[in-house]
Motif scaffolding. Sequence first.
Motif, PDB file in Angstrom:
ATOM      1  N   ILE A 198       9.802  13.728  -1.976  1.00 21.12           N
ATOM      2  CA  ILE A 198       8.673  13.108  -1.284  1.00 21.12           C
ATOM      3  C   ILE A 198       9.206  12.309  -0.095  1.00 21.12           C
ATOM      4  N   ALA A 199       8.411  12.287   0.989  1.00 26.43           N
ATOM      5  CA  ALA A 199       8.855  11.599   2.205  1.00 26.43           C
ATOM      6  C   ALA A 199       8.476  10.119   2.197  1.00 26.43           C
ATOM      7  N   MET A 200       8.030   9.597   1.035  1.00 19.12           N
ATOM      8  CA  MET A 200       7.708   8.169   0.950  1.00 19.12           C
ATOM      9  C   MET A 200       8.802   7.477   0.146  1.00 19.12           C
ATOM     10  N   ALA A 201       9.443   6.483   0.770  1.00 17.39           N
ATOM     11  CA  ALA A 201      10.466   5.718   0.044  1.00 17.39           C
ATOM     12  C   ALA A 201       9.770   4.977  -1.100  1.00 17.39           C
ATOM     13  N   TYR A 245       8.143  13.071 -10.764  1.00 15.95           N
ATOM     14  CA  TYR A 245       6.771  13.533 -11.014  1.00 15.95           C
ATOM     15  C   TYR A 245       6.193  14.360  -9.876  1.00 15.95           C
ATOM     16  N   TYR A 246       6.580  14.065  -8.631  1.00 14.30           N
ATOM     17  CA  TYR A 246       5.983  14.730  -7.465  1.00 14.30           C
ATOM     18  C   TYR A 246       6.316  16.217  -7.497  1.00 14.30           C
ATOM     19  N   SER A 247       5.328  17.029  -7.118  1.00 15.32           N
ATOM     20  CA  SER A 247       5.543  18.477  -7.146  1.00 15.32           C
ATOM     21  C   SER A 247       6.702  18.857  -6.219  1.00 15.32           C
ATOM     22  N   ALA A 306       6.051   7.500  12.919  1.00 15.92           N
ATOM     23  CA  ALA A 306       6.593   6.320  12.240  1.00 15.92           C
ATOM     24  C   ALA A 306       7.138   6.663  10.856  1.00 15.92           C
ATOM     25  N   ASN A 307       6.830   7.871  10.354  1.00 18.35           N
ATOM     26  CA  ASN A 307       7.216   8.212   8.976  1.00 18.35           C
ATOM     27  C   ASN A 307       8.050   9.492   8.898  1.00 18.35           C
ATOM     28  N   GLY A 308       8.887   9.684   9.887  1.00 22.08           N
ATOM     29  CA  GLY A 308       9.790  10.831   9.867  1.00 22.08           C
ATOM     30  C   GLY A 308       9.062  12.165   9.826  1.00 22.08           C
ATOM     31  N   ALA A 339      -8.672  13.497  -5.370  1.00 24.77           N
ATOM     32  CA  ALA A 339      -7.977  14.636  -4.770  1.00 24.77           C
ATOM     33  C   ALA A 339      -6.810  15.117  -5.629  1.00 24.77           C
ATOM     34  N   ARG A 340      -6.337  14.277  -6.536  1.00 31.18           N
ATOM     35  CA  ARG A 340      -5.189  14.661  -7.351  1.00 31.18           C
ATOM     36  C   ARG A 340      -5.576  14.671  -8.821  1.00 31.18           C
ATOM     37  N   GLY A 341      -4.883  15.498  -9.589  1.00 31.77           N
ATOM     38  CA  GLY A 341      -5.117  15.530 -11.028  1.00 31.77           C
ATOM     39  C   GLY A 341      -3.808  15.833 -11.717  1.00 31.77           C
ATOM     40  N   ASP A 384      -4.061   8.585 -13.641  1.00 33.69           N
ATOM     41  CA  ASP A 384      -2.799   8.915 -14.312  1.00 33.69           C
ATOM     42  C   ASP A 384      -1.788   9.505 -13.319  1.00 33.69           C
ATOM     43  N   TYR A 385      -2.295  10.300 -12.370  1.00 32.07           N
ATOM     44  CA  TYR A 385      -1.403  10.886 -11.356  1.00 32.07           C
ATOM     45  C   TYR A 385      -0.751   9.785 -10.522  1.00 32.07           C
ATOM     46  N   VAL A 386      -1.578   8.866 -10.009  1.00 31.23           N
ATOM     47  CA  VAL A 386      -1.055   7.802  -9.140  1.00 31.23           C
ATOM     48  C   VAL A 386      -0.036   6.955  -9.908  1.00 31.23           C
ATOM     49  N   GLU A 407      -0.964  -5.856   0.436  1.00 29.62           N
ATOM     50  CA  GLU A 407       0.328  -6.426   0.812  1.00 29.62           C
ATOM     51  C   GLU A 407       1.403  -5.364   1.018  1.00 29.62           C
ATOM     52  N   VAL A 408       1.291  -4.228   0.293  1.00 25.34           N
ATOM     53  CA  VAL A 408       2.379  -3.253   0.356  1.00 25.34           C
ATOM     54  C   VAL A 408       1.977  -1.929   1.014  1.00 25.34           C
ATOM     55  N   CYS A 409       0.872  -1.354   0.600  1.00 30.16           N
ATOM     56  CA  CYS A 409       0.572   0.028   1.011  1.00 30.16           C
ATOM     57  C   CYS A 409      -0.189   0.111   2.328  1.00 30.16           C
ATOM     58  N   SER A 410      -0.955  -0.942   2.676  1.00 30.81           N
ATOM     59  CA  SER A 410      -1.880  -0.821   3.810  1.00 30.81           C
ATOM     60  C   SER A 410      -1.172  -0.724   5.151  1.00 30.81           C
ATOM     61  N   SER A 411       0.167  -0.976   5.168  1.00 32.45           N
ATOM     62  CA  SER A 411       0.852  -0.819   6.444  1.00 32.45           C
ATOM     63  C   SER A 411       1.011   0.661   6.792  1.00 32.45           C
ATOM     64  N   CYS A 412       0.906   1.559   5.807  1.00 32.90           N
ATOM     65  CA  CYS A 412       1.015   2.997   6.085  1.00 32.90           C
ATOM     66  C   CYS A 412      -0.251   3.775   5.738  1.00 32.90           C
ATOM     67  N   HIS A 413      -0.951   3.350   4.676  1.00 37.01           N
ATOM     68  CA  HIS A 413      -2.092   4.141   4.192  1.00 37.01           C
ATOM     69  C   HIS A 413      -3.425   3.478   4.513  1.00 37.01           C
ATOM     70  N   GLY A 414      -4.375   4.269   5.043  1.00 41.43           N
ATOM     71  CA  GLY A 414      -5.719   3.770   5.318  1.00 41.43           C
ATOM     72  C   GLY A 414      -6.594   3.824   4.075  1.00 41.43           C
TER      73      GLY A 414
HETATM   74  C1  HEC Z   1       6.405   3.098   4.946  1.00 43.02           C
HETATM   75  C2  HEC Z   1       5.184   3.813   4.783  1.00 43.02           C
HETATM   76  C3  HEC Z   1       4.574   3.908   3.398  1.00 43.02           C
HETATM   77  C4  HEC Z   1       4.260   2.880   2.536  1.00 43.02           C
HETATM   78  C5  HEC Z   1       4.487   1.388   2.708  1.00 43.02           C
HETATM   79  C6  HEC Z   1       3.607   3.515   1.404  1.00 43.02           C
HETATM   80  N1  HEC Z   1       3.551   4.869   1.588  1.00 43.02           N
HETATM   81 FE1  HEC Z   1       2.663   6.193   0.345  1.00 43.02          FE
HETATM   82  N2  HEC Z   1       3.210   7.730   1.558  1.00 43.02           N
HETATM   83  C7  HEC Z   1       3.892   7.600   2.747  1.00 43.02           C
HETATM   84  C8  HEC Z   1       4.142   8.898   3.297  1.00 43.02           C
HETATM   85  C9  HEC Z   1       4.886   9.188   4.596  1.00 43.02           C
HETATM   86  C10 HEC Z   1       3.565   9.839   2.401  1.00 43.02           C
HETATM   87  C11 HEC Z   1       3.585  11.363   2.516  1.00 43.02           C
HETATM   88  C12 HEC Z   1       4.737  11.886   1.667  1.00 43.02           C
HETATM   89  C13 HEC Z   1       4.978  13.358   1.799  1.00 43.02           C
HETATM   90  O1  HEC Z   1       4.139  14.064   2.369  1.00 43.02           O
HETATM   91  O2  HEC Z   1       6.038  13.806   1.306  1.00 43.02           O
HETATM   92  C14 HEC Z   1       2.974   9.075   1.329  1.00 43.02           C
HETATM   93  C15 HEC Z   1       2.294   9.620   0.274  1.00 43.02           C
HETATM   94  C16 HEC Z   1       1.633   8.886  -0.705  1.00 43.02           C
HETATM   95  C17 HEC Z   1       0.767   9.449  -1.733  1.00 43.02           C
HETATM   96  C18 HEC Z   1       0.361  10.895  -1.867  1.00 43.02           C
HETATM   97  C19 HEC Z   1       1.226  11.702  -2.784  1.00 43.02           C
HETATM   98  C20 HEC Z   1       0.635  13.081  -2.923  1.00 43.02           C
HETATM   99  O3  HEC Z   1       0.321  13.449  -4.040  1.00 43.02           O
HETATM  100  O4  HEC Z   1       0.464  13.779  -1.914  1.00 43.02           O
HETATM  101  C21 HEC Z   1       0.331   8.406  -2.497  1.00 43.02           C
HETATM  102  C22 HEC Z   1      -0.599   8.480  -3.699  1.00 43.02           C
HETATM  103  C23 HEC Z   1       0.906   7.209  -1.955  1.00 43.02           C
HETATM  104  N3  HEC Z   1       1.687   7.530  -0.875  1.00 43.02           N
HETATM  105  C24 HEC Z   1       0.687   5.943  -2.472  1.00 43.02           C
HETATM  106  C25 HEC Z   1       1.245   4.787  -1.946  1.00 43.02           C
HETATM  107  C26 HEC Z   1       1.033   3.483  -2.525  1.00 43.02           C
HETATM  108  C27 HEC Z   1       0.179   3.200  -3.746  1.00 43.02           C
HETATM  109  C28 HEC Z   1       1.707   2.606  -1.756  1.00 43.02           C
HETATM  110  C29 HEC Z   1       1.831   1.121  -1.947  1.00 43.02           C
HETATM  111  C30 HEC Z   1       2.408   0.682  -3.168  1.00 43.02           C
HETATM  112  C31 HEC Z   1       2.342   3.362  -0.690  1.00 43.02           C
HETATM  113  N4  HEC Z   1       2.038   4.690  -0.835  1.00 43.02           N
HETATM  114  C32 HEC Z   1       3.120   2.802   0.321  1.00 43.02           C
HETATM  115  C33 HEC Z   1       4.288   6.413   3.338  1.00 43.02           C
HETATM  116  C34 HEC Z   1       4.136   5.150   2.785  1.00 43.02           C
END
Ligand code: HEC
Length: 275
Positions: A201-204, A195-197, A129-131, A144-146, A168-170, A60-67
């Motif tokens: 981070i570019a993810m809202a 927490y992010y190094s 789509a993600n800046g 991949a993460r620890g 624990d990382y996630v 519902e939340v993450c699959s719009s951006c992450h495969g």
């Molecule tokens: C609007 C798009 C978007 C959505 C929705 C989104 N993400 Fe992301 N996510 C990103 C982007 C872009 C990055 C890369 C961030 C960067 O490189 O700074 C990222 C990075 C990550 C990473 C990698 C961090 C790392 O250590 O490199 C994880 C884990 C992650 N997202 C988990 C999630 C999870 C879980 C959700 C759902 C709850 C989610 N994301 C929803 C865009 C999204």
Amino acid sequence: MMLKKTILGAVAFLAVTLSGGAVQAAGEYTETYQQDWSFSGVFGTYDENQLRRGFQVYREVCSSCHGLDFIAFRNLSDAGGPHYSEDQVRALAAEYTIADETADGGEREGIPADRWPEPFPSDQIARDANGGALPPDLSLIAKARGISQPFPWWVFNYFTAYQEAGADYVYNLLTRYEEAPEGFEVPPGQYYNEYYSGHLIAMAPPLSDGIVSYDDETTPETVDQYSRDLAAFFQWTADPHMVSRKTMGFRVIIFLIGFAVLMYIVKRRIWRDAH
Ligand code: HEC
């Protein structure tokens, strides 16, 4: 002479390790809040309900951006995993449209054997789509993460068979979005995450309380709970055969102990009359 050298070597090693730990503790080290996982330890297994909740939040939340490249729909019915029924998986797959050159019009309904569909047709489109930042595929993210820990804590991990660093990382990444501290510059398109190094981070922040409603009313609908369920789900996608591996490992150890006893008895027999 030999002994003296060995002792000196050990002292030097300890001194270097200890001082290294101290420097790390004083510098950029961010503490990880380690969680209790159902799958930790030698006999740990995945909690089917937790994996289903994690999958629901992912979908519902993450699959719009992450495969989730390495997961096919049919994997969701695996025992030891989310364990949906085959009918549920078939119905789920049918909700998606899959590109297929051999089908009429180049598209068809999904079937259980299809891989999880990509959110974007290409990496470049995903970046646009993600800046400019690429959302990574999450199937193997727990591998991949620890986490990093100062000396002497990481030493204990060898004895407790700690393997949950990816989960624990996630969990920590998702729960530790915060206000940036005074004077910390946050450029547009970046977000402060404790927490992010590097903290940027570019993810809202993708989660907020109540964003997903669970069928089971007793499970809290909070960022904390969603994050824990997601982390468990990604641990499963990264290591789907963990349960059978642990069972096999246990059997092998029992076998080896039995075999060692047998060999000892054999040895006694063979050498019985030798003087
Ligand atoms: C609007 C798009 C978007 C959505 C929705 C989104 N993400 Fe992301 N996510 C990103 C982007 C872009 C990055 C890369 C961030 C960067 O490189 O700074 C990222 C990075 C990550 C990473 C990698 C961090 C790392 O250590 O490199 C994880 C884990 C992650 N997202 C988990 C999630 C999870 C879980 C959700 C759902 C709850 C989610 N994301 C929803 C865009 C999204």
